[in-house]
Scaffold this active site. Sequence first.
Site, PDB file in Angstrom:
ATOM      1  N   ARG A   1       0.808  -1.225   0.000  1.00 13.18           N
ATOM      2  CA  ARG A   1       0.000   0.000   0.000  1.00 13.18           C
ATOM      3  C   ARG A   1       0.844   1.280   0.000  1.00 13.18           C
ATOM      4  O   ARG A   1       0.317   2.382  -0.065  1.00 13.18           O
ATOM      5  CB  ARG A   1      -0.965  -0.004   1.196  1.00 13.18           C
ATOM      6  CG  ARG A   1      -2.164  -0.914   0.954  1.00 13.18           C
ATOM      7  CD  ARG A   1      -3.007  -1.067   2.209  1.00 13.18           C
ATOM      8  NE  ARG A   1      -2.416  -2.025   3.134  1.00 13.18           N
ATOM      9  CZ  ARG A   1      -2.880  -2.263   4.355  1.00 13.18           C
ATOM     10  NH1 ARG A   1      -3.924  -1.594   4.806  1.00 13.18           N
ATOM     11  NH2 ARG A   1      -2.302  -3.157   5.128  1.00 13.18           N
TER      12      ARG A   1
ATOM     13  N   GLY B   1      -7.150  -7.340  12.748  1.00  9.68           N
ATOM     14  CA  GLY B   1      -7.663  -8.550  13.372  1.00  9.68           C
ATOM     15  C   GLY B   1      -8.492  -8.177  14.599  1.00  9.68           C
ATOM     16  O   GLY B   1      -8.041  -7.417  15.451  1.00  9.68           O
TER      17      GLY B   1
ATOM     18  N   TYR C   1      30.219  33.129  -6.144  1.00 12.64           N
ATOM     19  CA  TYR C   1      30.375  31.674  -6.142  1.00 12.64           C
ATOM     20  C   TYR C   1      31.784  31.348  -5.695  1.00 12.64           C
ATOM     21  O   TYR C   1      32.765  31.691  -6.370  1.00 12.64           O
ATOM     22  CB  TYR C   1      30.114  31.060  -7.530  1.00 12.64           C
ATOM     23  CG  TYR C   1      30.471  29.588  -7.495  1.00 12.64           C
ATOM     24  CD1 TYR C   1      29.795  28.732  -6.615  1.00 12.64           C
ATOM     25  CD2 TYR C   1      31.505  29.053  -8.263  1.00 12.64           C
ATOM     26  CE1 TYR C   1      30.142  27.394  -6.508  1.00 12.64           C
ATOM     27  CE2 TYR C   1      31.846  27.715  -8.169  1.00 12.64           C
ATOM     28  CZ  TYR C   1      31.173  26.892  -7.285  1.00 12.64           C
ATOM     29  OH  TYR C   1      31.531  25.578  -7.178  1.00 12.64           O
TER      30      TYR C   1
ATOM     31  N   SER D   1      35.165  43.921  -6.481  1.00 13.98           N
ATOM     32  CA  SER D   1      33.911  43.372  -7.010  1.00 13.98           C
ATOM     33  C   SER D   1      34.051  42.889  -8.445  1.00 13.98           C
ATOM     34  O   SER D   1      34.879  43.396  -9.201  1.00 13.98           O
ATOM     35  CB  SER D   1      32.823  44.452  -6.957  1.00 13.98           C
ATOM     36  OG  SER D   1      32.601  44.816  -5.623  1.00 13.98           O
TER      37      SER D   1
ATOM     38  N   ARG E   1      27.121  24.675   0.419  1.00 12.24           N
ATOM     39  CA  ARG E   1      27.092  23.293  -0.067  1.00 12.24           C
ATOM     40  C   ARG E   1      28.142  22.444   0.651  1.00 12.24           C
ATOM     41  O   ARG E   1      28.961  22.966   1.407  1.00 12.24           O
ATOM     42  CB  ARG E   1      27.280  23.293  -1.591  1.00 12.24           C
ATOM     43  CG  ARG E   1      26.061  23.896  -2.312  1.00 12.24           C
ATOM     44  CD  ARG E   1      26.322  24.110  -3.775  1.00 12.24           C
ATOM     45  NE  ARG E   1      26.823  22.894  -4.395  1.00 12.24           N
ATOM     46  CZ  ARG E   1      27.547  22.869  -5.519  1.00 12.24           C
ATOM     47  NH1 ARG E   1      27.853  24.003  -6.140  1.00 12.24           N
ATOM     48  NH2 ARG E   1      27.958  21.725  -6.018  1.00 12.24           N
TER      49      ARG E   1
HETATM   50  C1  UD1 Z   1      -1.359  -7.900  11.431  1.00 12.13           C
HETATM   51  C2  UD1 Z   1      -2.180  -8.912  12.217  1.00 12.13           C
HETATM   52  C3  UD1 Z   1      -3.512  -8.273  12.615  1.00 12.13           C
HETATM   53  C4  UD1 Z   1      -3.264  -6.992  13.370  1.00 12.13           C
HETATM   54  C5  UD1 Z   1      -2.364  -6.057  12.583  1.00 12.13           C
HETATM   55  C6  UD1 Z   1      -1.965  -4.875  13.426  1.00 12.13           C
HETATM   56  C7  UD1 Z   1      -1.563 -11.038  11.215  1.00 12.13           C
HETATM   57  C8  UD1 Z   1      -1.974 -12.154  10.339  1.00 12.13           C
HETATM   58  N1  UD1 Z   1      -2.434 -10.036  11.369  1.00 12.13           N
HETATM   59  O1  UD1 Z   1      -2.048  -7.634  10.226  1.00 12.13           O
HETATM   60  O2  UD1 Z   1      -4.236  -9.171  13.438  1.00 12.13           O
HETATM   61  O3  UD1 Z   1      -4.512  -6.359  13.646  1.00 12.13           O
HETATM   62  O4  UD1 Z   1      -1.150  -6.724  12.192  1.00 12.13           O
HETATM   63  O5  UD1 Z   1      -1.229  -3.948  12.684  1.00 12.13           O
HETATM   64  O6  UD1 Z   1      -0.490 -11.076  11.790  1.00 12.13           O
HETATM   65  N2  UD1 Z   1       5.561  -9.676   7.825  1.00 12.13           N
HETATM   66  C9  UD1 Z   1       6.620 -10.520   7.594  1.00 12.13           C
HETATM   67  N3  UD1 Z   1       6.444 -11.629   6.850  1.00 12.13           N
HETATM   68  C10 UD1 Z   1       5.226 -11.974   6.352  1.00 12.13           C
HETATM   69  C11 UD1 Z   1       4.136 -11.127   6.598  1.00 12.13           C
HETATM   70  C12 UD1 Z   1       4.327  -9.991   7.333  1.00 12.13           C
HETATM   71  O7  UD1 Z   1       7.734 -10.240   8.032  1.00 12.13           O
HETATM   72  O8  UD1 Z   1       5.146 -13.030   5.706  1.00 12.13           O
HETATM   73  C13 UD1 Z   1       5.770  -8.478   8.631  1.00 12.13           C
HETATM   74  C14 UD1 Z   1       5.465  -7.184   7.886  1.00 12.13           C
HETATM   75  O9  UD1 Z   1       6.629  -6.690   7.254  1.00 12.13           O
HETATM   76  C15 UD1 Z   1       4.984  -6.274   9.016  1.00 12.13           C
HETATM   77  C16 UD1 Z   1       4.385  -7.221  10.032  1.00 12.13           C
HETATM   78  O10 UD1 Z   1       4.886  -8.507   9.723  1.00 12.13           O
HETATM   79  O11 UD1 Z   1       6.071  -5.568   9.593  1.00 12.13           O
HETATM   80  C17 UD1 Z   1       2.853  -7.233   9.983  1.00 12.13           C
HETATM   81  O12 UD1 Z   1       2.450  -7.686   8.724  1.00 12.13           O
HETATM   82  P1  UD1 Z   1       1.231  -7.038   7.944  1.00 12.13           P
HETATM   83  O13 UD1 Z   1       1.098  -7.703   6.636  1.00 12.13           O
HETATM   84  O14 UD1 Z   1       1.329  -5.567   7.963  1.00 12.13           O
HETATM   85  O15 UD1 Z   1       0.014  -7.520   8.874  1.00 12.13           O
HETATM   86  P2  UD1 Z   1      -1.402  -6.867   8.959  1.00 12.13           P
HETATM   87  O16 UD1 Z   1      -2.210  -7.240   7.774  1.00 12.13           O
HETATM   88  O17 UD1 Z   1      -1.260  -5.412   9.244  1.00 12.13           O
HETATM   89 CA    CA Z   2       0.448  -3.807   9.238  1.00  6.27          CA
END
Ligand code: UD1
Ligand code: CA
Length: 475
Positions: free
Chosen positions: A16, A145, A369, A408, A336
């Site tokens: 996003r 969630g 300059y 100047s 600069r």
């Molecule tokens: C998640 C929670 C949701 C909560 C929300 C709060 C899950 C399934 N859902 O949703 O319940 O309300 O956060 O903000 O966890 N990431 C990884 N690997 C992955 C997927 C994600 O490292 O495979 C990391 C992302 O980079 C991020 C974090 O986990 O930093 C959260 O992932 P994101 O996809 O933003 O979860 P949400 O849909 O926001």
């Molecule tokens: Ca998130």
Amino acid sequence: MKNTASIVLAAGQGKRMFSELPKVLHRASGRSLVSFPVRLAQGLEVSPIVVVVGHGREKVIAQLDTDFGQGAVCFAVQEQQLGTADAVRSALPHLLDHRGPVLVLSGDVPLLADQTIRQLEAAYLGANAAVALLTFEPRDPSGYGRVLREAGHVRSVKEHRDCSESERAIREVNAGIYLIDADFLRSGLGRLTSDNDQGELLLPDLVALAASEGVVPAVLASEEEVGGVNDRADLARVEAVLRARTNLALMRTGVAMSQPESVHVDLDCEIGPDTSLGPGVQLLGRCRIGRGCTLEAGVIVQSSEVHDGATIKAYSVLESAVVGNDAVVGPFARLRPGTKLGPKVHIGNFVETKNTIMDTGAKANHLAYLGDGVIGQRVNVGAGTIFCNYDGYQKHTTVLEDDVFIGSDSQLVAPVTVGRGAYVGSGSTITKNVPADALAMSRVKQENREGVAALLRRRFAALKQKALEAKKGAH
Ligand code: UD1
Ligand code: CA
């Protein structure tokens, strides 16, 4: 926090954001988003800190190594982004010997405060729980969630897309921040299924598992603090919060701001007391501003030092520059990279400097300059002076020794040196070194022709009259 390890989830792409850059590398107040949870974990003295990387991992690793030094955190690679539980699982090899709580932080939640984690820890320890989580009640809960409770107790977390209409009416949502017992984590992850709308392994499903065996405490936090960054609007909101906090802290330690809501200071800047920042001032990157300085309206300073008592007048721009004690710069000056101004130096309007050192009391007050220069004490550089530093292939240095006076509208064609105390006459083009105390002039000698201007005026007026008559005749 005693005997606690930490996992920071930072493998996601952040669709996003619509960006080439991984989401966690976007910046708020000069720091990458991912550096916030790492700094928080460091402050809480948890160890190890395992950062799960995936999307754009080389860049994320390089950024954290720059921010915290190599070895400060460990990296776990999640090859494919198969969900938050899969991300946590990929960190487990770093926690083989760990017993006790694991703090799970999100790379996209930058404003989380350490007191909130302390509260989470107290709830976790108090309930002897396997899992404790942070929740909040956002104005718009869609996408998050939902926290499902029975008789007041947390039963499970259900993702928005898996919720029924009535479940979607629940206001309390999961913040994605947890304390999880390491043994429970290891066994629990093996018991999860990808039986959900996303077909992923979801970390919040551990909540239902833990709730079937014991109490899962939830600590309610504020939306401002735990609301994550999912798009550019969230990023701007986070930066607005940081800006307000930074400005308040600065004002409380003696920095004056007439319009604080318009002033932006990045987190890695330091400003001494009795310094005042005018409307629209921006201090970016790593800046050090001394005591008793004045930065007038619209001044932009990037990664620079401004020493005690200096004045930067309106709408000047500084980049990787050093300004000495009691120096005066601007208005409308541009310093600069590589500019180093000594004490009491004066730089006036429409003066540009680059890779130039000016010693104590030197002045260039108007329209110049000065590139690749070494300028001695008390030198005066006249209006319109240009250091011709570039021959199309290489840059060369102009040296003006102490007490030199440049008239100047002069050009100094580098490499060239003007010796101590020498004078350069106005309008000169200096191509050869000037000895100390000499007067150098390279302009055409002046000649006055008596009455010629009046003669010319009469001739031009007559020519114009003739042209007008010819035009009339043609009609
Ligand atoms: C998640 C929670 C949701 C909560 C929300 C709060 C899950 C399934 N859902 O949703 O319940 O309300 O956060 O903000 O966890 N990431 C990884 N690997 C992955 C997927 C994600 O490292 O495979 C990391 C992302 O980079 C991020 C974090 O986990 O930093 C959260 O992932 P994101 O996809 O933003 O979860 P949400 O849909 O926001
Ligand atoms: Ca998130």
